[in-house]
Design an enzyme around this catalytic site. Structure first.
Site, short mmCIF file in Angstrom:
data_model
loop_
_atom_site.label_atom_id
_atom_site.label_comp_id
_atom_site.label_asym_id
_atom_site.label_seq_id
_atom_site.Cartn_x
_atom_site.Cartn_y
_atom_site.Cartn_z
N TYR A 89 -1.54 -0.47 11.22
CA TYR A 89 -1.75 -1.12 9.92
C TYR A 89 -0.59 -0.82 8.97
O TYR A 89 0.05 -1.74 8.44
CB TYR A 89 -3.08 -0.64 9.29
CG TYR A 89 -3.15 -0.95 7.81
CD1 TYR A 89 -3.29 -2.26 7.35
CD2 TYR A 89 -3.05 0.08 6.86
CE1 TYR A 89 -3.34 -2.54 5.99
CE2 TYR A 89 -3.10 -0.20 5.50
CZ TYR A 89 -3.24 -1.50 5.07
OH TYR A 89 -3.27 -1.79 3.73
N THR A 117 0.82 -1.22 0.00
CA THR A 117 0.00 0.00 0.00
C THR A 117 0.85 1.26 0.00
O THR A 117 1.97 1.26 0.53
CB THR A 117 -0.90 -0.01 1.26
OG1 THR A 117 -1.46 1.29 1.44
CG2 THR A 117 -0.11 -0.34 2.53
P1 NAD Z 1 -9.98 -7.06 2.86
O1 NAD Z 1 -9.94 -6.69 4.30
O2 NAD Z 1 -11.21 -6.78 2.07
O3 NAD Z 1 -9.68 -8.62 2.68
C1 NAD Z 1 -8.67 -9.29 3.40
C2 NAD Z 1 -8.84 -10.78 3.15
O4 NAD Z 1 -7.76 -11.46 3.80
C3 NAD Z 1 -10.14 -11.34 3.72
O5 NAD Z 1 -10.74 -12.23 2.80
C4 NAD Z 1 -9.69 -12.09 4.98
O6 NAD Z 1 -10.53 -13.18 5.32
C5 NAD Z 1 -8.30 -12.55 4.55
N1 NAD Z 1 -7.43 -12.78 5.71
C6 NAD Z 1 -7.17 -11.94 6.74
N2 NAD Z 1 -6.33 -12.51 7.62
C7 NAD Z 1 -6.01 -13.73 7.12
C8 NAD Z 1 -5.18 -14.79 7.55
N3 NAD Z 1 -4.47 -14.69 8.70
N4 NAD Z 1 -5.08 -15.90 6.78
C9 NAD Z 1 -5.77 -15.99 5.62
N5 NAD Z 1 -6.60 -15.04 5.17
C10 NAD Z 1 -6.72 -13.92 5.91
O7 NAD Z 1 -8.70 -6.36 2.22
P2 NAD Z 1 -8.54 -5.65 0.80
O8 NAD Z 1 -9.03 -4.26 0.92
O9 NAD Z 1 -9.06 -6.55 -0.25
O10 NAD Z 1 -6.94 -5.58 0.71
C11 NAD Z 1 -6.20 -6.66 0.17
C12 NAD Z 1 -4.73 -6.31 0.19
O11 NAD Z 1 -4.50 -5.13 -0.54
C13 NAD Z 1 -4.18 -6.06 1.59
O12 NAD Z 1 -2.89 -6.62 1.68
C14 NAD Z 1 -4.11 -4.53 1.70
O13 NAD Z 1 -3.08 -4.13 2.58
C15 NAD Z 1 -3.80 -4.17 0.26
N6 NAD Z 1 -4.27 -2.85 -0.17
C16 NAD Z 1 -5.56 -2.47 0.04
C17 NAD Z 1 -5.99 -1.23 -0.44
C18 NAD Z 1 -7.41 -0.76 -0.25
O14 NAD Z 1 -7.71 0.39 -0.57
N7 NAD Z 1 -8.32 -1.58 0.23
C19 NAD Z 1 -5.09 -0.39 -1.13
C20 NAD Z 1 -3.76 -0.82 -1.29
C21 NAD Z 1 -3.36 -2.06 -0.83
O1 DAU Z 2 -3.92 4.12 0.67
C1 DAU Z 2 -4.21 2.75 0.60
C2 DAU Z 2 -4.97 2.35 1.84
O2 DAU Z 2 -6.27 2.91 1.70
C3 DAU Z 2 -5.05 0.84 2.05
O3 DAU Z 2 -3.77 0.34 2.31
C4 DAU Z 2 -5.96 0.49 3.22
O4 DAU Z 2 -6.14 -0.92 3.28
C5 DAU Z 2 -7.30 1.16 3.02
O5 DAU Z 2 -8.08 0.96 4.18
C6 DAU Z 2 -7.14 2.65 2.75
O6 DAU Z 2 -6.70 3.34 3.95
P1 DAU Z 2 -7.32 4.75 4.39
O7 DAU Z 2 -7.18 4.92 5.84
O8 DAU Z 2 -6.86 5.86 3.51
O9 DAU Z 2 -8.87 4.44 3.96
P2 DAU Z 2 -10.25 4.70 4.70
O10 DAU Z 2 -11.30 4.32 3.72
O11 DAU Z 2 -10.30 4.09 6.05
O12 DAU Z 2 -10.25 6.28 4.88
C7 DAU Z 2 -10.10 7.13 3.76
C8 DAU Z 2 -10.13 8.57 4.29
O13 DAU Z 2 -11.45 8.85 4.79
C9 DAU Z 2 -9.20 8.80 5.47
O14 DAU Z 2 -8.67 10.13 5.38
C10 DAU Z 2 -10.10 8.70 6.70
C11 DAU Z 2 -11.42 9.22 6.17
N1 DAU Z 2 -12.63 8.63 6.80
C12 DAU Z 2 -12.75 7.29 6.82
C13 DAU Z 2 -13.84 6.68 7.40
C14 DAU Z 2 -13.97 5.19 7.44
C15 DAU Z 2 -13.62 9.46 7.33
O15 DAU Z 2 -13.53 10.71 7.28
N2 DAU Z 2 -14.71 8.86 7.90
C16 DAU Z 2 -14.86 7.53 7.98
O16 DAU Z 2 -15.87 7.05 8.56
#
Ligand code: NAD
Ligand code: DAU
Length: 338
Positions: free
Chosen positions: A150, A125
Site C-alpha cells: 500500500y 499519506t
Molecule cells: P476508502 O478505502 O474508504 O475509499 C476509497 C474509495 O476509492 C472508495 O469509494 C472506492 O470505491 C474508490 N476506489 C477504489 N478504487 C477505485 C478505482 N480504481 N476507480 C475509482 N474509484 C475507486 O479510503 P479512504 O480511507 O477514504 O482514503 C482516501 C484517500 O486518502 C486514499 O488515497 C488514501 O491513501 C488517503 N489517506 C487515507 C488515510 C486514512 O487514514 N484512511 C490517511 C491518509 C491518506
Molecule cells: O497513516 C495514514 C494511513 O493510516 C493511511 O494512509 C491508510 O490508508 C490507513 O489505513 C492507515 O494505515 P495504518 O496501517 O496505520 O492503519 P490501520 O487502521 O490499519 O492500523 C492502525 C494501527 O493499528 C497499526 O499499527 C496496526 C494496528 N492494528 C490494526 C488493525 C486493523 C491492530 O493492532 N489491529 C487491527 O485489527
C-alpha cells in the site's frame, strides 16, 4: 469552482464532498468512484438532491472514460482520493493496490495534462515516510521509505504526480495526512473495527505488543486541510496534514473500551502485521504557516463523536459487514487468532 473528486464514496472522499457542497463557491461536483468494497453511496445521504452533484460509477483506470469526463465537465480542479487504502488487504493481495494506486493515478494525470486541468490535488499519506524513530517528526522533504505494498504504491504515485509538475509544469499538489478517524469509516481500520467489535462484545485483535504509535486526525480536519491546499497551496509542493495526537495502539483501544463501556477482557494480542511500521509522526508546520490551517478536533471529543455515530448507525454497520467483509475478516484474522 467546478470539482472532480475521485473516490468520493469512500470514507474521506465522502466527508470532503459533504464539506464542499456546504460551500456555495463550489458550483459543480462530480464524484468518480468505482464502488469497490470500500465505496458506499450510503456515505453520502441526501447529496443526490443537490443539482450541483453528479455521480459517475466508473473506474479511474479507464483512460478513455476519464478523458471524456474531463472534456464534458471541464473541472477547475481534480481532488484525487480514489485508492485501495488498507495495508492489511495490500498484504493479502497486492494487485488491486498496484492497479488503482499507480495505474489509476497515471490515467488521471495523463488526462489532466492533456485537458489542461488548472489544479490537481493528489491525496497521499504519511505512511510513505515509513517508520520514524522517536523523537523525529517527518517533514515534507524527508526520504520516502515505504514498507507495505500500500505505502509503496502511494509513494510511487506521489513521485509520479510530482514528476508531472517538474516535467510538464502541470499544477500538481500533494497532501500527506496521518491516520484518519470519524463517521463512515469502513470497519477494517483500527478505530472503527475496535468500536464495532466492542459494541458487539467481540474480541479486539491487537497486533503484536500494541505499542505501535500513530498520529490521529479527525476526518473533517483532514478535509479542511485538503481544501486549504486546494485554495492556497503552491504548485509542485507537498503538504503534511497531521492531528498533533500521537498515541500507542493499546492506548487507543483502552479509550475505545472506556467510551463504549466494554470490558478490558475483550483485548486479544494476535500475530503481528508483517513489516509493521513501529511509529508514524509528522509535522504540519508548513501547511499551518502557509495557510493558517490547524487541526480543530481533540481526540477525546473526536472519539466520543465517532463512537456516538457508530452507536446510532447500526444499519449502516450491518450492511457494510455483510458479505465480503466476513470473508476478509476470516482471511486476515483467522490465522492470527487460530
Ligand atoms: P476508502 O478505502 O474508504 O475509499 C476509497 C474509495 O476509492 C472508495 O469509494 C472506492 O470505491 C474508490 N476506489 C477504489 N478504487 C477505485 C478505482 N480504481 N476507480 C475509482 N474509484 C475507486 O479510503 P479512504 O480511507 O477514504 O482514503 C482516501 C484517500 O486518502 C486514499 O488515497 C488514501 O491513501 C488517503 N489517506 C487515507 C488515510 C486514512 O487514514 N484512511 C490517511 C491518509 C491518506
Ligand atoms: O497513516 C495514514 C494511513 O493510516 C493511511 O494512509 C491508510 O490508508 C490507513 O489505513 C492507515 O494505515 P495504518 O496501517 O496505520 O492503519 P490501520 O487502521 O490499519 O492500523 C492502525 C494501527 O493499528 C497499526 O499499527 C496496526 C494496528 N492494528 C490494526 C488493525 C486493523 C491492530 O493492532 N489491529 C487491527 O485489527
Amino acid at each position: 469552482m467546478r470539482l472532480l473528486v475521485t473516490g468520493g464514496a469512500g470514507f474521506i472522499g465522502s466527508a470532503f464532498i459533504r464539506l464542499s457542497l456546504a460551500d456555495p463557491a463550489i458550483t459543480r461536483l462530480v464524484n468518480l468512484d468505482a464502488l469497490t468494497y470500500a465505496g458506499n453511496l450510503a456515505n453520502l445521504p441526501g447529496v443526490d438532491a443537490d443539482p450541483r452533484y453528479r455521480f459517475v460509477h466508473e473506474n479511474i483506470c479507464d483512460d478513455m472514460l476519464v478523458d471524456s469526463l474531463l472534456v464534458e465537465e471541464k473541472p477547475d480542479a481534480i481532488v484525487h482520493f480514489a485508492a485501495e487504502s488498507h495495508v492489511d488487504r495490500s498484504i493479502l493481495s497486492a494487485s488491486p493496490v498496484f492497479q488503482t494506486n499507480l495505474r489509476g493515478t497515471f490515467s488521471l494525470l495523463e488526462a489532466a495534462r492533456a485537458r489542461r486541468v488548472p489544479r490537481f490535488v493528489h491525496v497521499s499519506t504519511d505512511e510513505v515516510y515509513g517508520s520514524i524513530p522517536a523523537p523525529h517528526e517527518a517533514a515534507e522533504d524527508d526520504p520516502l521509505r515505504p514498507s507495505s505494498p500500500y505505502s509503496a504504491t502511494k509513494a510511487g504515485s506521489d513521485l509520479l504526480a510530482l514528476s508531472y509538475f517538474t516535467t510538464f509544469k502541470m499544477p500538481v499538489l500533494v497532501t500527506r495526512a496521518s491516520n484518519n478517524y470519524g463517521p463512515y469509516q469502513f470497519p477494517e481500520k483500527l478505530i472503527p473495527l475496535m468500536i464495532s467489535n466492542a459494541l458487539e462484545g467481540k474480541p479486539l485483535p491487537v497486533y503484536g505488543d500494541g505499542q505501535q504509535v500513530r498520529d490521529w486526525l479527525y476526518v473533517d480536519d483532514h478535509c479542511r486541510g485538503i481544501r486549504a491546499v486546494l485554495d492556497k497551496g503552491r504548485e509542485g509542493e507537498v503538504y503534511n496534514i497531521g492531528g498533533n495526537c500521537s498515541l500507542a495502539n493499546l492506548e487507543v483501544v483502552h479509550r475505545i473500551l472506556a467510551a463504549t463501556g466494554a470490558p478490558d477482557s475483550l483485548i486479544r494480542y494476535v500475530t503481528d502485521r508483517p513489516g509493521h511500521d513501529r511509529r508514524y509522526a509528522l509535522t504540519s508546520r508548513k501547511l499551518e504557516s502557509e495557510t493558517g490551517w490547524q487541526p480543530g478536533t481533540d481526540f477525546e471529543s473526536g472519539l466520543a463523536a465517532t463512537v456516538a455515530w457508530y452507536r446510532a448507525n447500526t444499519e449502516w454497520m450491518q450492511a457494510v459487514k455483510s458479505g465480503e467483509y466476513q470473508s476478509y475478516y476470516a482471511r486476515n484474522y483467522g490465522h492470527r487468532t487460530g
